[in-house]
Design an enzyme around this catalytic site. Structure first.
Site, PDB file in Angstrom:
ATOM      1  N   ASP A 183      16.944 -10.752 -26.864  1.00  0.00           N
ATOM      2  CA  ASP A 183      17.658 -10.456 -25.628  1.00  0.00           C
ATOM      3  C   ASP A 183      18.420 -11.694 -25.173  1.00  0.00           C
ATOM      4  O   ASP A 183      17.820 -12.685 -24.766  1.00  0.00           O
ATOM      5  CB  ASP A 183      16.647 -10.019 -24.561  1.00  0.00           C
ATOM      6  CG  ASP A 183      17.308  -9.496 -23.302  1.00  0.00           C
ATOM      7  OD1 ASP A 183      18.554  -9.511 -23.233  1.00  0.00           O
ATOM      8  OD2 ASP A 183      16.571  -9.068 -22.391  1.00  0.00           O
ATOM      9  N   HIS A 185      20.344 -11.496 -22.606  1.00  0.00           N
ATOM     10  CA  HIS A 185      20.232 -11.333 -21.146  1.00  0.00           C
ATOM     11  C   HIS A 185      21.556 -11.564 -20.434  1.00  0.00           C
ATOM     12  O   HIS A 185      21.573 -11.890 -19.232  1.00  0.00           O
ATOM     13  CB  HIS A 185      19.165 -12.290 -20.608  1.00  0.00           C
ATOM     14  CG  HIS A 185      18.284 -11.695 -19.557  1.00  0.00           C
ATOM     15  ND1 HIS A 185      18.187 -12.197 -18.281  1.00  0.00           N
ATOM     16  CD2 HIS A 185      17.456 -10.624 -19.589  1.00  0.00           C
ATOM     17  CE1 HIS A 185      17.339 -11.482 -17.572  1.00  0.00           C
ATOM     18  NE2 HIS A 185      16.874 -10.516 -18.351  1.00  0.00           N
ATOM     19  N   GLU A 209      20.394  -7.875 -27.795  1.00  0.00           N
ATOM     20  CA  GLU A 209      20.569  -7.173 -26.518  1.00  0.00           C
ATOM     21  C   GLU A 209      21.445  -7.980 -25.565  1.00  0.00           C
ATOM     22  O   GLU A 209      21.266  -9.184 -25.418  1.00  0.00           O
ATOM     23  CB  GLU A 209      19.199  -6.926 -25.887  1.00  0.00           C
ATOM     24  CG  GLU A 209      19.257  -6.188 -24.561  1.00  0.00           C
ATOM     25  CD  GLU A 209      17.882  -5.826 -24.047  1.00  0.00           C
ATOM     26  OE1 GLU A 209      17.698  -5.792 -22.819  1.00  0.00           O
ATOM     27  OE2 GLU A 209      16.971  -5.574 -24.876  1.00  0.00           O
ATOM     28  N   GLU A 235      21.314  -1.744 -19.715  1.00  0.00           N
ATOM     29  CA  GLU A 235      20.434  -1.793 -18.543  1.00  0.00           C
ATOM     30  C   GLU A 235      21.222  -2.037 -17.266  1.00  0.00           C
ATOM     31  O   GLU A 235      20.744  -1.728 -16.169  1.00  0.00           O
ATOM     32  CB  GLU A 235      19.366  -2.869 -18.709  1.00  0.00           C
ATOM     33  CG  GLU A 235      19.881  -4.292 -18.680  1.00  0.00           C
ATOM     34  CD  GLU A 235      18.809  -5.315 -19.000  1.00  0.00           C
ATOM     35  OE1 GLU A 235      18.285  -5.938 -18.054  1.00  0.00           O
ATOM     36  OE2 GLU A 235      18.489  -5.472 -20.186  1.00  0.00           O
ATOM     37  N   HIS A 285      15.586   1.218 -21.166  1.00  0.00           N
ATOM     38  CA  HIS A 285      15.123  -0.039 -20.583  1.00  0.00           C
ATOM     39  C   HIS A 285      14.011   0.268 -19.590  1.00  0.00           C
ATOM     40  O   HIS A 285      14.133   1.169 -18.775  1.00  0.00           O
ATOM     41  CB  HIS A 285      16.311  -0.695 -19.871  1.00  0.00           C
ATOM     42  CG  HIS A 285      16.019  -1.989 -19.204  1.00  0.00           C
ATOM     43  ND1 HIS A 285      15.904  -2.119 -17.834  1.00  0.00           N
ATOM     44  CD2 HIS A 285      15.844  -3.240 -19.707  1.00  0.00           C
ATOM     45  CE1 HIS A 285      15.678  -3.379 -17.525  1.00  0.00           C
ATOM     46  NE2 HIS A 285      15.638  -4.084 -18.640  1.00  0.00           N
TER      47      HIS A 285
END
Length: 382
Positions: A183, A185, A209, A235, A285
């Site tokens: 991730d 982020h 991700e 997400e 998510h």
């Protein structure tokens, strides 16, 4: 049947539950929240209640459309999270009224189990390795890890090398006995994302991700074109209209709508079906609580393109409460060999310990994500 009352409870660790009551005594539970903005979502839920109280809870589609289209301005994380929790609770009521799990109302099972993956944090590779070892002992073989720390728009080779070294140690420790996604982020800008993804390819992550923020979604197809690693995101997309654009543009191999942020079951069921037409996988998510997880599972069990399910057991955010602390029927969420099985009770299948919820709501705190800064003082993405 008519809706008579809506009550919200902000709870440790960073969750919010919604209880919707009816004149026939049937109660539905939802989980409307944005991590770090629970009070804002709570205010939105109560503002929307004037469109909900007094209505027939069976008219889920009509209520959803009223909440979404009844205001000239729409969309975004706060409104869509408020709608999501209301929607979850309405499906819970409908399933309970008819005596069936929600997935039966969505057409029935398309699979018998769904693989779960677990988030593993840690400041040092040894901490991450220890965390993975602990989770493999209870059946997990799929994980999600942080891909990097904060990174400047143009940053040093040292930063890239440090991120890659962590991943290399984890792959060396476990070989192909585990799979892990990385991730980013949304911390990485496109120039560095290109470099970092290329350097990580030898370690064969399951997916990358949010390599860049959703606001920079035009880079998803460009990044996907340069790598064989599947790109995942979603997400921070809040409706099928947000997903329509990224699916049409290509680049994503996995979408990750959040059932507590993207309009709930009603909307995410449509998002999943839309993704299937583009041959894109679904992996909802869910770093949140048990009601959000239950909502995800009902969609997972009716969406053919669902591949695995995130869950928050043991996640470092869970300070003050664990995933199932507010749940009476904990055994129904039991995993076997890292898989969830269909919940069998009517509605969402979650029995909430309301007495504990009321008590713990008195101890709720306002969780905030950290604010990171670069060495020069500028704010960085967390």
């Amino acid at each position: 049947m008519k809706i008579t009352k809506m009550t919200t409870y902000r709870l440790p660790p960073r969750w919010m539950f919604l209880k919707i009551e009816t004149d026939e005594g049937i109660v539905g539970w939802g989980e409307p929240v944005i991590e770090g903005r629970a009070r804002s979502v709570e205010a939105a839920v109560h503002e929307l209640s004037e469109y909900v109280v007094g209505q027939d809870p069976a008219r889920i589609n009509d209520i959803w459309q009223t909440l979404y289209r009844g205001g000239f301005y729409r969309g975004g994380p706060i409104l869509m999270s408020a709608i999501a929790g209301i929607d979850q609770a309405l499906w819970d009521i409908k399933g309970k009224a008819l005596g069936v799990p929600v997935y039966q109302l969505l057409g029935g099972l398309v699979r018998d189990k769904i693989k779960a993956y677990s988030w593993v944090g840690g400041d040092r590779p040894s901490d991450v390795i220890a965390g993975i070892n602990k989770l493999t002992e209870i059946g997990f073989d799929t994980f999600k890890l942080n891909g990097c720390e904060e990174m400047g728009i143009i940053d040093s080779a040292r930063k890239v090398d440090a991120a890659v070294a962590v991943v290399a140690q984890i792959r060396e420790a476990f070989g192909n006995r585990i799979e892990f996604g990385l991730d980013f982020h949304g911390r990485v800008d496109a120039p560095m994302a290109k470099i970092l993804i290329k350097e990580l390819e030898p370690y064969r992550p399951l997916f990358i991700e949010e390599p860049v923020l959703a606001e920079q979604a035009e880079y998803y197809p460009r990044l996907a074109a340069q790598t064989h690693i599947p790109i995942a995101a979603g997400e921070r997309m809040y409706s099928r209209f947000d997903f329509k654009r990224v699916l049409a543009d290509g680049g994503l191999a996995i979408i990750q709508p959040d059932l507590s942020h993207a309009g709930g079951i009603t909307e995410c069921f449509k998002i999943a079906a839309m993704a299937e037409t583009y041959d894109v996988a679904l992996a909802p998510h869910c770093p949140l609580g048990p009601i959000a997880l239950a909502a995800c599972l009902h969609v997972d069990f009716v969406a053919r393109n669902a591949v695995f399910q995130e869950q928050s057991m043991g996640i470092h955010y869970n300070q003050g409460a664990e995933l199932l602390d507010y749940v009476v029927n904990k055994d129904d969420f039991k995993m076997t060999d890292g898989h969830f099985y269909p919940l069998t009770k009517p509605g969402l299948g979650v029995e909430i310990n309301e007495e504990l919820v009321i008590e713990r709501s008195k101890q709720a705190t306002d969780w905030r994500n950290p604010v990171w800064r670069y060495p020069d003082g500028a704010v960085a993405e967390w």
